[in-house]
Design a protein around this motif. Structure first.
Motif, mmCIF file in Angstrom:
data_model
loop_
_atom_site.group_PDB
_atom_site.id
_atom_site.type_symbol
_atom_site.label_atom_id
_atom_site.label_comp_id
_atom_site.label_asym_id
_atom_site.label_seq_id
_atom_site.Cartn_x
_atom_site.Cartn_y
_atom_site.Cartn_z
ATOM 1 N N LEU A 9 -25.906 13.218 -23.796
ATOM 2 C CA LEU A 9 -26.635 12.052 -23.290
ATOM 3 C C LEU A 9 -27.159 11.202 -24.444
ATOM 4 O O LEU A 9 -27.009 9.970 -24.440
ATOM 5 C CB LEU A 9 -27.798 12.520 -22.408
ATOM 6 N N ALA A 10 -27.752 11.841 -25.456
ATOM 7 C CA ALA A 10 -28.300 11.094 -26.590
ATOM 8 C C ALA A 10 -27.205 10.333 -27.340
ATOM 9 O O ALA A 10 -27.389 9.167 -27.721
ATOM 10 C CB ALA A 10 -29.027 12.055 -27.533
ATOM 11 N N PHE A 11 -26.061 10.965 -27.544
ATOM 12 C CA PHE A 11 -24.961 10.300 -28.260
ATOM 13 C C PHE A 11 -24.447 9.088 -27.482
ATOM 14 O O PHE A 11 -24.136 8.050 -28.077
ATOM 15 C CB PHE A 11 -23.820 11.300 -28.506
ATOM 16 N N GLU A 12 -24.349 9.211 -26.149
ATOM 17 C CA GLU A 12 -23.856 8.080 -25.365
ATOM 18 C C GLU A 12 -24.858 6.929 -25.360
ATOM 19 O O GLU A 12 -24.469 5.755 -25.433
ATOM 20 C CB GLU A 12 -23.552 8.530 -23.934
ATOM 21 N N ALA A 15 -24.456 5.218 -28.485
ATOM 22 C CA ALA A 15 -23.228 4.412 -28.450
ATOM 23 C C ALA A 15 -23.475 3.079 -27.751
ATOM 24 O O ALA A 15 -22.927 2.043 -28.155
ATOM 25 C CB ALA A 15 -22.120 5.189 -27.743
ATOM 26 N N LEU A 16 -24.303 3.089 -26.701
ATOM 27 C CA LEU A 16 -24.632 1.837 -26.019
ATOM 28 C C LEU A 16 -25.411 0.901 -26.934
ATOM 29 O O LEU A 16 -25.197 -0.311 -26.924
ATOM 30 C CB LEU A 16 -25.460 2.129 -24.760
ATOM 31 N N LEU A 17 -26.319 1.473 -27.706
ATOM 32 C CA LEU A 17 -27.135 0.651 -28.604
ATOM 33 C C LEU A 17 -26.329 0.073 -29.758
ATOM 34 O O LEU A 17 -26.525 -1.081 -30.154
ATOM 35 C CB LEU A 17 -28.296 1.486 -29.156
ATOM 36 N N THR A 18 -25.431 0.889 -30.295
ATOM 37 C CA THR A 18 -24.691 0.477 -31.497
ATOM 38 C C THR A 18 -23.326 -0.123 -31.197
ATOM 39 O O THR A 18 -22.726 -0.740 -32.080
ATOM 40 C CB THR A 18 -24.497 1.689 -32.427
ATOM 41 N N ARG A 19 -22.843 0.103 -29.967
ATOM 42 C CA ARG A 19 -21.489 -0.325 -29.576
ATOM 43 C C ARG A 19 -20.427 0.289 -30.492
ATOM 44 O O ARG A 19 -19.420 -0.338 -30.814
ATOM 45 C CB ARG A 19 -21.386 -1.859 -29.556
ATOM 46 N N TRP A 20 -20.656 1.528 -30.917
ATOM 47 C CA TRP A 20 -19.719 2.259 -31.778
ATOM 48 C C TRP A 20 -19.053 3.336 -30.946
ATOM 49 O O TRP A 20 -19.681 4.334 -30.578
ATOM 50 C CB TRP A 20 -20.468 2.862 -32.963
ATOM 51 N N GLN A 21 -17.761 3.143 -30.635
ATOM 52 C CA GLN A 21 -17.067 4.033 -29.701
ATOM 53 C C GLN A 21 -16.976 5.490 -30.153
ATOM 54 O O GLN A 21 -17.025 6.397 -29.318
ATOM 55 C CB GLN A 21 -15.670 3.501 -29.392
ATOM 56 N N SER A 27 -19.600 12.195 -27.487
ATOM 57 C CA SER A 27 -20.354 12.575 -26.294
ATOM 58 C C SER A 27 -19.435 13.183 -25.244
ATOM 59 O O SER A 27 -19.743 14.225 -24.643
ATOM 60 C CB SER A 27 -21.074 11.352 -25.714
ATOM 61 N N GLY A 28 -18.288 12.559 -25.025
ATOM 62 C CA GLY A 28 -17.323 13.088 -24.069
ATOM 63 C C GLY A 28 -16.804 14.458 -24.471
ATOM 64 O O GLY A 28 -16.604 15.342 -23.630
ATOM 65 N N SER A 29 -16.600 14.662 -25.766
ATOM 66 C CA SER A 29 -16.128 15.956 -26.253
ATOM 67 C C SER A 29 -17.186 17.038 -26.023
ATOM 68 O O SER A 29 -16.857 18.179 -25.657
ATOM 69 C CB SER A 29 -15.787 15.861 -27.747
ATOM 70 N N MET A 30 -18.451 16.700 -26.246
ATOM 71 C CA MET A 30 -19.532 17.651 -25.983
ATOM 72 C C MET A 30 -19.582 18.038 -24.512
ATOM 73 O O MET A 30 -19.810 19.200 -24.163
ATOM 74 C CB MET A 30 -20.880 17.050 -26.398
ATOM 75 N N LEU A 31 -19.365 17.053 -23.645
ATOM 76 C CA LEU A 31 -19.355 17.346 -22.210
ATOM 77 C C LEU A 31 -18.242 18.334 -21.864
ATOM 78 O O LEU A 31 -18.450 19.266 -21.074
ATOM 79 C CB LEU A 31 -19.154 16.052 -21.414
ATOM 80 N N MET A 32 -17.058 18.123 -22.437
ATOM 81 C CA MET A 32 -15.948 19.030 -22.154
ATOM 82 C C MET A 32 -16.282 20.460 -22.580
ATOM 83 O O MET A 32 -16.049 21.422 -21.841
ATOM 84 C CB MET A 32 -14.683 18.547 -22.878
ATOM 85 N N SER A 77 -15.331 6.833 -20.984
ATOM 86 C CA SER A 77 -15.700 6.597 -19.587
ATOM 87 C C SER A 77 -16.413 7.811 -18.993
ATOM 88 O O SER A 77 -17.424 7.684 -18.296
ATOM 89 C CB SER A 77 -14.459 6.263 -18.754
ATOM 90 N N ALA A 78 -15.887 9.002 -19.269
ATOM 91 C CA ALA A 78 -16.522 10.223 -18.771
ATOM 92 C C ALA A 78 -17.933 10.354 -19.315
ATOM 93 O O ALA A 78 -18.873 10.703 -18.586
ATOM 94 C CB ALA A 78 -15.682 11.443 -19.152
ATOM 95 N N ALA A 79 -18.108 10.061 -20.603
ATOM 96 C CA ALA A 79 -19.437 10.150 -21.211
ATOM 97 C C ALA A 79 -20.385 9.115 -20.609
ATOM 98 O O ALA A 79 -21.571 9.399 -20.379
ATOM 99 C CB ALA A 79 -19.325 9.941 -22.723
#
Length: 446
Positions: A9-12, A15-21, A27-32, A77-79
């Motif tokens: 959650l923190a990484f995503e 990512a929203l703040l920095t717009r760095w994909q 974040s998605g990898s951590m979720l997996m 997208s998943a993140a």
């Protein structure tokens, strides 16, 4: 391994703040990793959805069409959708401390009898736009306490309980139409960048007005059953009204901050809510005297407790990306652009499809994600997808009323000790038929 979920959650959010994909991909990898480790703790429905997604992922990888850029977008997208449900779900940390909400029914039933239905509809919408499915538990639990304090006949209890539960479900169905915290708005505005919450809101407001006017006569009579033998008035107790006043002011300030942040930055209204809600929750918990370690533990426990919902959101986003990659529909763009009525038909088909799949047990968020991903291909070819987007919004709202497999219907069925099919069809079938025609025609205004 439980720390992976709050870290994702923190990484995503970063990512929203920095717009760095790359942060979003991480974040998605951590979720997996988190869900692979906690696979056995998931409920059967999320596990079945996960198996379907994994099968489609295997087919996509074996087809030779997989590209690293596409995989990165799918993970992002998943993140994003996992962070959406996680960030807004943190409001549960505050709701547990709002004891004045237990007086909800006494305050609403003390108002004008003719306006009970709109009052309940607006209140349940406002609460569910903040705490989502938690509103159902809150309203039903406090209703039981309210009924036990009064002297109601069996008929009054039965009719009043049905009226409250029906209006709670319909208030919940207003969230996709009106709230920037709605997952439907989050999906459509992310997959279709040309859309915004402010563009969808006028059509959602018209749809909400339709739901209000059609349901008012019948359900208001049922709610009035609870006024005939209501518990003694405790108007001399200022605690609940004061608490509700503070809650209302706080909610309005929150909406204003979301609107200001969305208007002054690159963030959408949904993304602004995703950033502000966790920040507000942490600050309020600290202000109330909780230590940093306690706040971190409560946030982590809340997120882990929502792992089934989080998995469904993330998996549906990945599934939608895979379907879009395997079913290129952009070839239809020229035909749809030349035939405006075809867009109306496409939107109506999509809305009815979301509702039909909900009846078959497919969560509306999954089918909406699939439809939005396919619409995004058409939008990339210059097709104006406003009409089908509005139609999908309405279809998602009605699917929440009709699905006997949805969390809201299952929660109501448990409280009412009835079949979820009775909740979906017996209580809402005629209502949905009454509003379906107008809601399918409203997208023509777009």
């Amino acid at each position: 391994m439980t720390t992976l979920l709050p870290l994702a959650l923190a990484f995503e959010l970063l990512a929203l703040l920095t717009r760095w994909q790359p942060l979003s991909v991480a974040s998605g990898s951590m979720l997996m990793l988190f869900f692979l480790w906690h696979w056995r703790s998931l409920m059967p429905y999320p596990r079945r959805l996960g198996l379907v997604t994994l099968a489609l992922l295997g087919y996509w990888l074996a087809s030779g069409a997989a590209e690293p850029a596409q995989a990165a977008r799918m993970l992002s997208s998943a993140a994003y959708y996992a962070a959406f449900i996680g960030a807004l779900g943190l409001m549960h940390c505050l709701v547990r401390r709002l004891h004045q909400l237990s007086e909800l029914h006494r305050l609403l039933l003390s108002g004008p009898r003719a306006w009970l239905y709109p009052a309940y509809l607006a209140s349940t919408f406002a609460i569910s736009s903040i705490i989502s499915f938690g509103m159902i538990n809150l309203v039903c639990g406090s209703l039981d306490r309210h009924l036990n304090r009064g002297h109601y006949s069996d008929t009054q209890r039965r009719e009043g309980q049905r009226g409250v539960m029906v209006v709670a479900l319909r208030g919940f169905a207003l969230v996709p139409l009106l709230a920037p915290t709605s997952v439907a708005v989050a999906i459509l505005t992310r997959e279709l960048p040309g859309l915004s919450w402010s563009m969808l809101l006028p059509y959602g407001a018209l749809g909400g007005l339709c739901l209000l006017l059609v349901g008012w006569p019948a359900e208001n009579r049922r709610l009035q059953q609870l006024c005939d033998r209501s518990p003694p008035d405790h108007s001399d107790d200022p605690a609940a009204p004061t608490g509700f006043g503070g809650l209302l002011v706080g909610s309005l300030i929150g909406i204003l901050l979301i609107a200001v942040l969305a208007a002054t930055t690159w963030l959408s209204a949904t993304q602004a809510a995703m950033l502000l809600v966790p920040l507000a929750v942490v600050l309020i918990l600290l202000w109330q005297g909780a230590g940093l370690r306690q706040v971190a533990r409560e946030v982590s426990d809340t997120l882990v407790g929502m792992r089934n919902e989080t998995f469904i959101f993330a998996s549906s986003a990945l599934l939608a990306g895979l379907v879009a990659a395997l079913l290129p529909v952009h070839h239809l763009a020229a035909h749809l652009g030349a035939t405006p009525l075809a867009l109306f038909g496409l939107g109506s088909l999509g809305a009815l499809g979301v509702m039909l799949l909900a009846l078959l047990g497919v969560a509306p968020i999954i089918s909406l994600n699939l439809c939005a991903a396919l619409l995004a291909q058409l939008a990339s070819q210059g097709v104006d997808v406003m009409q089908p987007a509005v139609a999908l919004l309405f279809g998602f709202s009605l699917a929440m009323l009709l699905s006997p497999y949805g969390p809201s219907a299952l929660l109501l069925a448990r409280h009412a000790q009835l079949s979820p099919w009775r909740i979906a069809f017996g209580w809402n079938g005629r209502f949905v038929l009454g509003v379906l025609g107008p809601l399918l025609l409203l997208p023509l205004l777009a």
